[in-house]
Design an enzyme around this catalytic site. Structure first.
Site, short mmCIF file in Angstrom:
data_model
loop_
_atom_site.label_atom_id
_atom_site.label_comp_id
_atom_site.label_asym_id
_atom_site.label_seq_id
_atom_site.Cartn_x
_atom_site.Cartn_y
_atom_site.Cartn_z
N LEU A 67 7.09 -34.68 8.47
CA LEU A 67 7.37 -33.70 7.17
C LEU A 67 8.54 -34.19 6.45
O LEU A 67 9.77 -33.90 6.73
CB LEU A 67 7.87 -32.21 7.86
CG LEU A 67 7.86 -31.28 6.63
CD1 LEU A 67 6.56 -31.08 5.72
CD2 LEU A 67 8.12 -29.86 7.35
N HIS A 68 8.31 -35.14 5.53
CA HIS A 68 9.27 -36.35 5.05
C HIS A 68 10.33 -35.32 4.09
O HIS A 68 11.23 -35.42 4.50
CB HIS A 68 8.54 -37.15 4.22
CG HIS A 68 7.70 -38.16 4.87
ND1 HIS A 68 8.01 -39.04 6.09
CD2 HIS A 68 6.14 -38.14 4.83
CE1 HIS A 68 6.71 -39.57 6.51
NE2 HIS A 68 5.79 -38.92 5.80
N ASP A 69 9.61 -35.01 2.97
CA ASP A 69 10.68 -34.56 2.07
C ASP A 69 11.66 -33.44 2.21
O ASP A 69 12.59 -33.17 1.80
CB ASP A 69 9.74 -34.55 0.71
CG ASP A 69 9.27 -35.86 0.13
OD1 ASP A 69 9.86 -36.71 0.45
OD2 ASP A 69 8.52 -35.73 -0.46
#
Ligand code: BDR
Ligand code: CA
Length: 311
Positions: free
Chosen positions: A240-242
């Site tokens: 879940l990058h951002d």
């Protein structure tokens, strides 16, 4: 403490959408002065519309959304529909936004906001760095009014587009290097951190269990977004990058970090867009970034669920 003024530059994108929801739910800590959009996960026509859909989902019709640059500085645009779907927000069936797009260009908004700032502004960047680079090329002195640029981008070990490069940096490596070399205070959250924050079945179930339209839309989008990455990496969930950028602004103690000199490779076809991180001083150059190393993943999901549960 007064809320911190931020501008979110993004390319929604499912994980951008979750990051926007987290920021928009955190009104005690963050004042979102505007959302600028860029071409990245999807073309600009979709990313600007998706940003407006998410502001509307969050009930935040007061947030201004701007369209920025439709393509990278030099490279042809590469998009990521295989991860985010044709709409960029696949999985959720969100209505067409009634929230209007601002007529001002995103770069011109960034320049005006930073020039007129009574207080330094933090930039949270969730996509290719084209808008930020163009603003800094036009007005290099803007760095005086930037508190921090918190970048989701880069790979220290493995890339996700090529073996070496992460998507946001790979899409516009020249813009990324303009930003890295700008002299602004930079915090870098690379894949090495975001791959610690997986969308496991239990975590998605907890988001769905919120039982609200926001919880349901978030869980639906994340369920779609997870499929490609889970197959590809063989992990129990997708990175879940951002949201890691917004979580850093809300709770920096979730992280450990080191200062380092970071430069983007612009020369080699094999490693174009790699963030070369000098932890041991081999380059002889002074540190230009706070490089995040580890994150408390359970802490991040707790924060996310608590906050989007309020929307
Ligand atoms: C980054 O690329 C995009 O697909 C995501 O939205 C994230 O910003 C991860 O490499
Ligand atoms: Ca993104």
């Amino acid at each position: 403490m007064a809320p911190r003024p931020i501008i979110i530059d993004c390319d929604p994108g499912v994980d951008d959408a979750i990051a926007l929801l987290l920021a928009l739910a955190s009104t005690n800590e963050l004042t979102v002065l505007g959302v600028t959009t860029v071409a990245g996960n999807a073309p600009l026509s979709l990313t600007q519309k998706n940003a407006r859909k998410i502001c509307q989902l969050a009930g935040r019709l007061d947030v201004n959304v701007y369209a920025g640059c439709p393509r990278p500085l030099l490279q042809p645009l590469v998009t990521a529909e295989h991860v985010h779907g044709e709409t960029g927000l696949q999985g959720a069936d969100l209505p067409e936004p009634t929230l209007a797009l601002q007529p001002q260009h995103g770069v011109s908004f960034l320049i005006d906001a930073l020039t007129q700032a009574a207080e330094k502004i933090t930039l949270a960047t969730l996509g290719p760095l084209t808008n930020i680079a163009v603003a800094l090329i036009q007005q290099p002195q803007l760095i005086e009014n930037i508190e921090e640029i918190v970048v989701m981008g880069g790979a220290i070990t493995h890339g996700n587009v090529t073996p070496s490069a992460e998507f946001n940096i790979y899409v516009d490596p020249h813009a990324a290097q303009v930003v890295m070399g700008s002299g602004a205070p930079i915090t870098l959250i690379s894949l090495d951190v975001t791959h610690q924050v997986l969308t496991t079945t239990e975590r998605l179930a907890a988001i769905r269990a919120l039982g609200s339209p926001v919880g349901q839309a978030a869980a639906d989008m994340l369920a779609y977004y997870g499929t490609e990455d889970v197959d590809r990496y063989g992990l129990p969930g997708a990175p879940l990058h951002d949201p890691c950028v917004i979580a850093y602004l809300l709770q920096p103690t979730l992280y450990s970090h080191r200062q380092a000199y970071v430069e983007v490779d612009l020369a080699s076809p094999l490693t174009l867009g790699r963030t070369v991180v000098d932890f041991w001083g081999g380059s002889g150059r002074p540190a230009n970034a706070k490089v995040m190393l580890t994150i408390d993943a359970n802490g991040l999901y707790q924060l996310l669920i608590d906050r989007i549960g309020k929307l």
